[in-house]
Design a protein around this motif. Structure first.
Motif, PDB file in Angstrom:
ATOM      1  N   HIS A   1       3.944  -4.411   7.565  1.00 10.78           N
ATOM      2  CA  HIS A   1       2.706  -4.251   6.792  1.00 10.78           C
ATOM      3  C   HIS A   1       1.493  -4.764   7.580  1.00 10.78           C
ATOM      4  CE1 HIS A   1       4.614  -2.685   3.275  1.00 10.78           C
ATOM      5  NE2 HIS A   1       5.315  -3.774   3.043  1.00 10.78           N
TER       6      HIS A   1
ATOM      7  N   ASP B   1       0.596  -2.153  10.118  1.00 11.62           N
ATOM      8  CA  ASP B   1      -0.124  -1.045   9.465  1.00 11.62           C
ATOM      9  C   ASP B   1      -1.583  -1.408   9.203  1.00 11.62           C
ATOM     10  OD1 ASP B   1       2.204   0.417   9.455  1.00 11.62           O
ATOM     11  OD2 ASP B   1       2.696  -0.008   7.360  1.00 11.62           O
TER      12      ASP B   1
ATOM     13  N   LEU C   1      -4.232  -7.478   2.824  1.00  4.26           N
ATOM     14  CA  LEU C   1      -2.857  -7.484   2.326  1.00  4.26           C
ATOM     15  C   LEU C   1      -2.655  -8.429   1.143  1.00  4.26           C
ATOM     16  CD1 LEU C   1      -0.892  -7.457   5.708  1.00  4.26           C
ATOM     17  CD2 LEU C   1      -1.312  -5.529   4.173  1.00  4.26           C
TER      18      LEU C   1
ATOM     19  N   SER D   1       4.241   1.727  13.614  1.00  5.31           N
ATOM     20  CA  SER D   1       3.490   2.005  12.396  1.00  5.31           C
ATOM     21  C   SER D   1       3.685   3.445  11.944  1.00  5.31           C
ATOM     22  CB  SER D   1       2.003   1.730  12.616  1.00  5.31           C
ATOM     23  OG  SER D   1       1.262   2.013  11.442  1.00  5.31           O
TER      24      SER D   1
ATOM     25  N   HIS E   1       6.992   5.342   3.970  1.00  3.45           N
ATOM     26  CA  HIS E   1       6.229   5.256   2.723  1.00  3.45           C
ATOM     27  C   HIS E   1       5.997   6.642   2.125  1.00  3.45           C
ATOM     28  CE1 HIS E   1       5.292   1.015   2.222  1.00  3.45           C
ATOM     29  NE2 HIS E   1       5.149   0.921   3.538  1.00  3.45           N
TER      30      HIS E   1
END
Length: 231
Positions: free
Chosen positions: A60, A63, A80, A124, A131
């Motif tokens: 995460h 990303d 985040l 990524s 996702h």
């Protein structure tokens, strides 16, 4: 205790048990399942090696850097919603893994900015593909249900998110229904119609009668349903 109350309690126990199982699945099995899927999407040895060691939070952070670079730790933490200390630990590890790199602003040598390396961009890319794949499957799964069922599920999720299950004394609240969620008018009308019962239908019919016919209906109901109980 009424049978309906017992059945409701059984359902609540079942839901709580399923929720606990779902949480454990997402925390353990889900991570392994996602990692396995990602490993099948690339033949890059460096990407495969990193994915085998990486945590989901590391992915995460990568990303976030791809989306915001060049970016500092404060903005990553804000993006985040995680502590700055966690971002510092993760970025140090990612630098060591050669997934991201540090750079300094020309006018401020103390401010560290992060960029992804070519390896980081490939990692990524695979993670974002995961996702998209998961979102597509979730949409297909939820599409099996009616709008009314989805509206109810959304209401339950909203109630849980907006209620403290620790601070609130919900056990003292009996069977009062929760506040209605904001739903499209069509969904509300259909849900209300589904909740109507024969007693409500009968009352609606009686309300439409004038006094003379209402008196006749009363006499008829007395003869049909109550005559046997008067003897």
């Amino acid at each position: 205790m009424k049978r309906s109350t017992l059945y409701k309690d059984e359902l609540i126990v079942q839901i709580m048990g399923m929720t606990d199982k779902l949480q454990r699945r997402f925390q353990s099995e889900g991570v392994d399942e996602e990692r396995s899927w990602m490993l099948q999407q690339t033949d890059n040895p460096a990407v495969i090696s990193f994915l085998k060691r990486a945590t989901m939070m590391m992915l995460h952070v990568i990303d976030a850097i791809v989306a915001l670079e060049p970016v500092n730790g404060i903005r990553i933490a804000s993006h985040l919603g995680i502590p700055r200390g966690s971002v510092s630990k993760i970025t140090r590890k990612l630098v060591q893994e050669h997934v991201i790199q540090m750079e300094y602003l020309p006018d401020n040598k103390k401010k560290i900015m992060f960029r992804t390396t070519s390896l980081g961009k490939e990692v990524s890319k695979v993670h974002l593909a995961l996702h998209r794949h998961v979102n597509m499957n979730v949409h297909a799964l939820l599409n099996r249900y009616t709008p009314e069922q989805l509206a109810f599920l959304a209401q339950v999720q909203s109630d849980i998110l907006n209620t403290s299950l620790v601070k609130e004394d919900l056990a003292s609240i009996k069977d009062d229904p929760p506040p209605a969620a904001e739903n499209p008018p069509e969904a509300m009308d259909m849900r209300q119609a589904a909740q109507e019962d024969p007693i409500r239908d009968l009352l609606d019919m009686l309300h439409q009668l004038d006094s003379a016919n209402l008196s006749k209906a009363k006499d008829l109901l007395q003869v049909v349903f109550f005559a046997g109980h008067n003897g």
